[in-house]
Design a protein around this motif. Sequence first.
Motif, PDB file in Angstrom:
ATOM      1  N   ALA A 229       0.829  -1.210   0.000  1.00  0.00           N
ATOM      2  CA  ALA A 229       0.000   0.000   0.000  1.00  0.00           C
ATOM      3  C   ALA A 229       0.862   1.257   0.000  1.00  0.00           C
ATOM      4  CB  ALA A 229      -0.932  -0.012   1.207  1.00  0.00           C
ATOM      5  N   LEU A 230       1.946   1.263   0.794  1.00  0.00           N
ATOM      6  CA  LEU A 230       2.869   2.401   0.792  1.00  0.00           C
ATOM      7  C   LEU A 230       3.554   2.534  -0.571  1.00  0.00           C
ATOM      8  CD1 LEU A 230       4.562   2.146   4.308  1.00  0.00           C
ATOM      9  CD2 LEU A 230       2.922   3.863   3.535  1.00  0.00           C
ATOM     10  N   ARG A 231       3.884   1.392  -1.182  1.00  0.00           N
ATOM     11  CA  ARG A 231       4.500   1.433  -2.510  1.00  0.00           C
ATOM     12  C   ARG A 231       3.526   2.038  -3.524  1.00  0.00           C
ATOM     13  NH1 ARG A 231       5.072  -3.801  -3.358  1.00  0.00           N
ATOM     14  NH2 ARG A 231       6.893  -3.856  -1.991  1.00  0.00           N
ATOM     15  N   ALA A 232       2.248   1.666  -3.421  1.00  0.00           N
ATOM     16  CA  ALA A 232       1.244   2.223  -4.324  1.00  0.00           C
ATOM     17  C   ALA A 232       1.111   3.733  -4.115  1.00  0.00           C
ATOM     18  CB  ALA A 232      -0.102   1.543  -4.087  1.00  0.00           C
ATOM     19  N   GLU A 233       1.139   4.178  -2.858  1.00  0.00           N
ATOM     20  CA  GLU A 233       1.025   5.613  -2.584  1.00  0.00           C
ATOM     21  C   GLU A 233       2.222   6.365  -3.155  1.00  0.00           C
ATOM     22  OE1 GLU A 233       1.234   9.441  -0.628  1.00  0.00           O
ATOM     23  OE2 GLU A 233       2.722   7.838  -0.451  1.00  0.00           O
ATOM     24  N   HIS A 234       3.407   5.771  -3.038  1.00  0.00           N
ATOM     25  CA  HIS A 234       4.618   6.405  -3.577  1.00  0.00           C
ATOM     26  C   HIS A 234       4.542   6.493  -5.098  1.00  0.00           C
ATOM     27  CE1 HIS A 234       8.763   7.722  -3.441  1.00  0.00           C
ATOM     28  NE2 HIS A 234       9.119   6.771  -4.283  1.00  0.00           N
ATOM     29  N   ARG A 235       4.089   5.426  -5.749  1.00  0.00           N
ATOM     30  CA  ARG A 235       3.940   5.439  -7.214  1.00  0.00           C
ATOM     31  C   ARG A 235       2.853   6.409  -7.646  1.00  0.00           C
ATOM     32  NH1 ARG A 235       4.570  -0.969  -8.999  1.00  0.00           N
ATOM     33  NH2 ARG A 235       6.678  -1.232  -8.167  1.00  0.00           N
ATOM     34  N   PHE A 236       1.811   6.510  -6.845  1.00  0.00           N
ATOM     35  CA  PHE A 236       0.740   7.451  -7.130  1.00  0.00           C
ATOM     36  C   PHE A 236       1.288   8.877  -7.191  1.00  0.00           C
ATOM     37  CE2 PHE A 236      -3.402   9.388  -5.272  1.00  0.00           C
ATOM     38  CZ  PHE A 236      -3.821   9.770  -6.530  1.00  0.00           C
ATOM     39  N   ARG A 237       2.178   9.226  -6.250  1.00  0.00           N
ATOM     40  CA  ARG A 237       2.757  10.577  -6.259  1.00  0.00           C
ATOM     41  C   ARG A 237       3.598  10.805  -7.511  1.00  0.00           C
ATOM     42  NH1 ARG A 237      -0.852  12.740  -3.134  1.00  0.00           N
ATOM     43  NH2 ARG A 237      -1.162  11.410  -1.310  1.00  0.00           N
TER      44      ARG A 237
END
Length: 417
Positions: free
Chosen positions: A285-293
Amino acid sequence: MELTPRLRLMNWLVQQGLTGLPENDLLRGFCDRCRAGGMPLSRAIVFIDTLHPIFEGRGFRWNDSETNESDAFEYGSTSSGDASQTWRRSTFYHMLENGQDEMAIDLADCATLDFSMINELAEKGHKHFVSFVHRFGEGGTIGEMDCFYSYWTTRQSEGFGEHHLAALRDLVPVLGLAVKSAAQVDIARTLGRVYLGRETAEQVMRGRISRGVTERIKAVLWYSDVRGSTAISERIGPDEIIPFLNDYAQASIDAIHDAGGEVLKLIGDGVLAMFTQENVAKRAALRAEHRFRRNLNALNIRRASEGRPTTSAYVGLHVGEVFYGNIGSEDRLDFTVVGPAVNEVSRIASMCSSVDRELLTSQAFRDGLDGAGRNYLVSTGRFALRGISRAQDLYTLDPDVAADEVVAGKYERYLAS
């Protein structure tokens, strides 16, 4: 082609259609068996429209010799641009406009014809061409899928001959039925993935459609919301609203899928998703948030260069038990997640604007991380969430991740591990 091999081929098509053989394998098997039965095929193309958010249809090729062409292809809209011009010059368009089901062309005498593909086929040594349009009845039409199109060529100088054409007239409709059957399965899977989500669609396709059938699972929940979307929508033209929402939805959905998450629902400009990978869901989930940014940065650069409004987004992350399955009435079900944790994650995301942070996580989410992961999240304080009985601590990404290149590098390596 004699009657006995013709009947064997029909039987093979029916059997393979029932077992679900892919369309390209159906065409290859069909052509190989035709040639073994004495029909001098040199090239074949079949295609059929479909229901897909991007493609208008799918087609399949077969050649009697090696080529650099793929055996399957997808095509976009034929209603405008070059694709429209090519379609209007095709034999199929001519046949539809004139109510024809079949058209044969002697490729040795086609210089005066203005059909697309014809001259190219003649230059490659094909001598005779026949195309078919097999129309579906009203009950067999799905969206634009209302015909099965095909064309067939031979290098034989005298052409197919009436006995070969008679065989094709018998056999091609059966091939069309098998291809249509396979295409309908593809459509069902596509619609499921597009409207339900990847894993949810698989659950439904496997038969989990009974009302009230749910399972209790522990999941990491994601809720993201586009920042200031209402104000932006009021400023821009009506024809810009949907492209605006689509751009920012694409940025979040791509990031979630890349990290192994499942998008459950689009709620206006909000996205509800979950991560269920055992032991790694929180880091995913943190990886997805980082990629989202990163996706947002690239998107905003593009939109700014086009003179279009840009924004950011809020993300809330939480972990908890939810009920996952079919909920609704007898004739309208939703395969989704429900439970207090779902309400909490949306409330957490809504707090982002109050504390001026783009990411907030619950304490339960932070506590579930390993020691290294917990070090990257810092407290923003304790808050009472609307509609939630108890106050809780919320956490955000350590500002040093954005301000310090060394810390940022360590965080990226942590997410990648």
